[in-house]
Each structure stands twice: as structure tokens, then as C-alpha cells.
Design a protein around this motif. Structure first.
Motif: not given
Ligand code: NAP
Length: 371
Positions: A150-151, A194-195, A201, A265
Motif C-alpha cells: 500500500g502507498n 505500491g502497485r 502514491a 513502485f
């Protein structure tokens, strides 16, 4: 009901519920406000979610204490609406009912291996370090290599709490057992996944910058991932966030730090791997589709929350919150805060939303008493 008396039930004593109670208690002479709380203690997210080292944010509870001390405000603790008292009973007893129950249920990734020991949702994990009564059976497995998915700011909060030394945790709301458990860990790596890319973000600048102040941690960002980003047209807050990531990417790495906090990322989690417990996370590069595996002992998913449903209360299963039209669940019944719009926004957001709902409630109260 005596004339000029108005009874209102607020379900949930977190920031949204307390702000609303305060405004109504001041503005409506003759109102009686009952706040129902499932737990033995009040204040919801302000004490169960806000990071234990962010004492300045937690100070809002001092204001809420004053609200609860008002003659026309009653806190009714240890009452689970939906089982101890039904939705129908609430509607019969009160002129208006407001749900402000937040969003406490962790979203799931839906990947293979997610059930493995060593993997925790951020809600469950933060409730543990905030000594929530329903997490007192949890002793999380916190190994050397921790991953956080999670970002958002919750991911940063968790990384910071884990990376702080015992001395840095001195001014904090951690309980003694949690403090001891954290101090005995031997964390050397924290990986934040982060996806999407850095531009997407949702880190706030103060939370992102705070990582640079930690005594034994060093933040690592790959310069390549920031190269060529066009910041024109981005909101100033996003530009500043990217500038801070850039500073991390360029900072000279002199001596190896005790804890490395590394941002990844374009990293989509694909599977948690392990036999008896988590051993690694398989990640897909969102841009190129390549797979790679990173050894991990602990994984925390900070990917958002759902509102737990309450028996009989109309619920939107797809969105994971109450079913409503602009905050109206049905005539005389409303929802406010995260259980209305989902888990986004900070405590001051709840204050302005409470103000808007209070205006609407007051209008409708006046109408009810005229009719
Ligand atoms: P958030 O800001 O919405 O971040 C959630 C993150 O999870 C996003 O990066 C999202 O990625 C990612 N995500 C969701 N589903 C995923 C999946 N299946 N796989 C991989 N990644 C996934 O939420 P949050 O961090 O939980 O914070 C909640 C709210 O509280 C926010 O408004 C936050 O600012 C606030 N908060 C504030 C503070 C503070 O001010 N100190 C502290 C904590 C929280 P996508 O963007 O790609 O969907």
C-alpha cells in the motif's frame, strides 16, 4: 415525547460521532444525545487507528472528553448495535439515528497464501499496537524482513512505528507489552510496495518526510523510478511528495543503516509463499509483467477497509459501506464519515462533514416539531 425534546442516537464514538454530538449539543437546546459504543472505551479511530507516536493528533480526544462530559450527551459503552439493541429498536426510541461506525474491516488482497501466519491486515496490526481490546490475543510474528503493501499514510505509519528505536518510542501511547515486543524485534528491512508509480502514491508530505528523521533507518528509493516524471499539472502537494522521494533517491548512503526502508513502485503482489508461515512475496512488475520473489518474514497489507455490516441496516456489499443517498439511509437515519463515503480523509475532514450533517438534521428536526 415531551414537547421541545429531541432524542438522537449516534452509533460510534469516533471523531465523526463526537464532532456531530458536540455541534448538536451546542446548537439545539433540549436535545438528548445518546452515543452507542461497542467497546469499553470511546473515540474510535482517534485511539485505535491514529499512530501511537502521533500524540499531537490524539490530543483531539481532550476535546471529545469535554463533549462527553456535557449534560445532554450520554456515552453508552459496551453496546453492540445490531445484537445488544436492534436497528428497529433504535428507530423506535429516537427521532433521528446517525451511524458513524467507521471502516474497521481489512480489505483482502485475494492472492494465494494470504492466510499464512506472519500476514496481517493493517487494521488488525494497528489495533494490536494501539492495545485495542479485541487484539489483545495477538502477538504478531515480526521478523527481520517486513513487507508493507500500500502507498498510503497507513503504510508509512506502520513503517515508522516499526523502525523507531525504544528511545524514540518513549513519548508514545504504546502499552508496556507492545513496547517490549517491538523493542525485542530485530528488523533490518522494511519494504513498502505500491502497485502503481510514485505519482499515484497517496503519501502526505509530513508522514513521508518523518521517515528521514528516524535514528536507525535509511530510506531507499530507486532514482530510475523517478526519472522522466512530468510534474507539470500535478497538484502542489503531489509535487512536494515527489520532491521528497527524489531527496531520498539522491541521498548519499554513507554507512549501512540498521534498518533499510525501501520503496518499491509498480510492484503488484501476486502470491504469498511459505510452508508453515510466510517466507516470501511474489511480485509482478506492473509495467513489464516480469515476476520476482522477495524473501519476507512478515507482511502487512495497508490497502484499505470496509465498514462491518449491522443487522437490518441497508448495506452496499460492493462498496463495503452502508447503502445511502447523500448520507440518508432512510427517513430519519443517516450515516457519516468512513461508513458513508469509504476510508479516506483525515480527522479534520470528519469535522466539516459533521457540520454539514448537523445543518441537515437541524432543518429536519424543526420540520418534525412543526408537523
Ligand atoms: P490509501 O491512502 O487509500 O492507500 C491505500 C493503498 O492501498 C493505495 O496505495 C492503493 O493503491 C493500495 N491498494 C489497494 N488495493 C490494493 C491491492 N489489491 N493491491 C495492492 N495495493 C492495493 O489508504 P490508507 O493508507 O489506508 O489511509 C486511509 C486514509 O487515512 C487516507 O485518507 C489517509 O490519508 C488517512 N490517514 C492519514 C494519516 C495522517 O494524516 N497521519 C495517517 C493514516 C491514515 P491504488 O492507489 O493503486 O489503489
Amino acid at each position: 415525547m415531551p414537547k421541545n425534546t429531541h432524542y438522537i442516537a449516534i452509533v460510534g464514538s469516533g471523531p465523526s460521532g463526537c464532532f456531530l454530538a458536540e455541534i448538536l449539543a451546542i446548537k439545539i437546546p433540549g436535545i438528548t444525545i445518546d452515543i452507542y459504543e461497542r467497546l469499553p472505551h470511546p473515540f474510535g479511530l482517534a485511539v485505535n487507528g491514529v499512530a501511537p507516536d502521533h500524540l499531537h493528533t490524539r490530543k483531539v480526544t481532550e476535546q471529545f472528553e469535554r463533549t462527553l462530559a456535557r449534560d445532554n450527551v450520554n456515552l453508552i459503552s459496551n453496546i453492540d448495535v445490531g445484537s445488544s439493541i436492534s436497528y428497529s429498536e433504535l428507530k423506535q426510541r429516537y427521532n433521528q439515528v446517525v451511524f458513524a461506525t467507521g471502516a474497521s474491516e481489512d480489505l483482502r488482497l485475494g492472492i494465494p497464501g494470504e492466510h499464512l501466519p506472519g500476514i496481517y491486515g493493517s487494521g488488525r496490526f494497528t489495533r494490536w499496537y494501539n492495545s485495542h481490546p479485541e487484539s489483545n490475543q495477538l502477538t504478531p510474528l515480526i521478523g527481520q524482513r517486513v513487507g508493507i503493501i500500500g502507498n498510503g499514510n497507513v503504510a508509512l505509519d506502520i513503517a515508522r512505528v516499526l523502525a523507531k528505536t525504544a528511545a524514540e518510542h518513549q513519548p508514545s501511547a504504546l502499552s508496556e507489552p507492545v513496547r517490549t515486543h517491538l523493542a525485542q524485534r530485530n528488523i533490518s528491512e522494511i519494504h513498502i510496495f505500491g502497485r502503481r508509480g510514485p505519482v499515484d502514491a497517496s503519501f502526505s508530505l509530513p508522514e513521508l518526510t518523518e521517515l528521514s528523521t528516524l535514528a536507525q533507518a535509511e530510506v531507499q528509493v530507486s532514482p530510475a523510478v523517478l526519472a522522466g516524471i512530468d510534474t507539470q499539472g500535478l497538484p502542489p502537494s503531489q509535487k512536494k511528495m515527489l520532491e521528497q522521494l527524489q531527496r531520498y533517491a539522491q541521498a548519499p548512503k554513507a554507512t549501512p543503516a540498521v534498518i533499510k526502508i525501501q520503496f518499491h513502485f509498480y510492484a503488484t503482489p501476486v502470491a504469498a509463499v511459505g510452508d508453515q508461515q510466510l517466507e516470501a512475496l511474489e511480485i509482478r512488475d506492473t509495467r513489464h509483467g516480469t515476476l520476482h520473489t522477495l524473501p519476507l518474514d512478515t507482511l502487512i497489507t495497508a490497502i484499505g477497509y470496509r465498514t462491518p455490516a449491522i443487522a437490518e441496516v441497508p448495506y452496499d456489499t460492493e462498496r463495503g459501506r452502508f447503502a445511502h443517498q447523500k448520507g440518508n439511509i432512510e427517513p430519519g437515519v443517516y450515516c457519516l464519515g468512513w461508513c458513508q463515503r469509504g476510508p479516506q480523509g483525515v480527522i479534520p475532514t470528519s469535522r466539516s462533514e459533521a457540520m454539514n450533517l448537523a445543518r441537515q438534521l437541524i432543518k429536519e428536526m424543526e420540520k418534525q416539531h412543526v408537523d
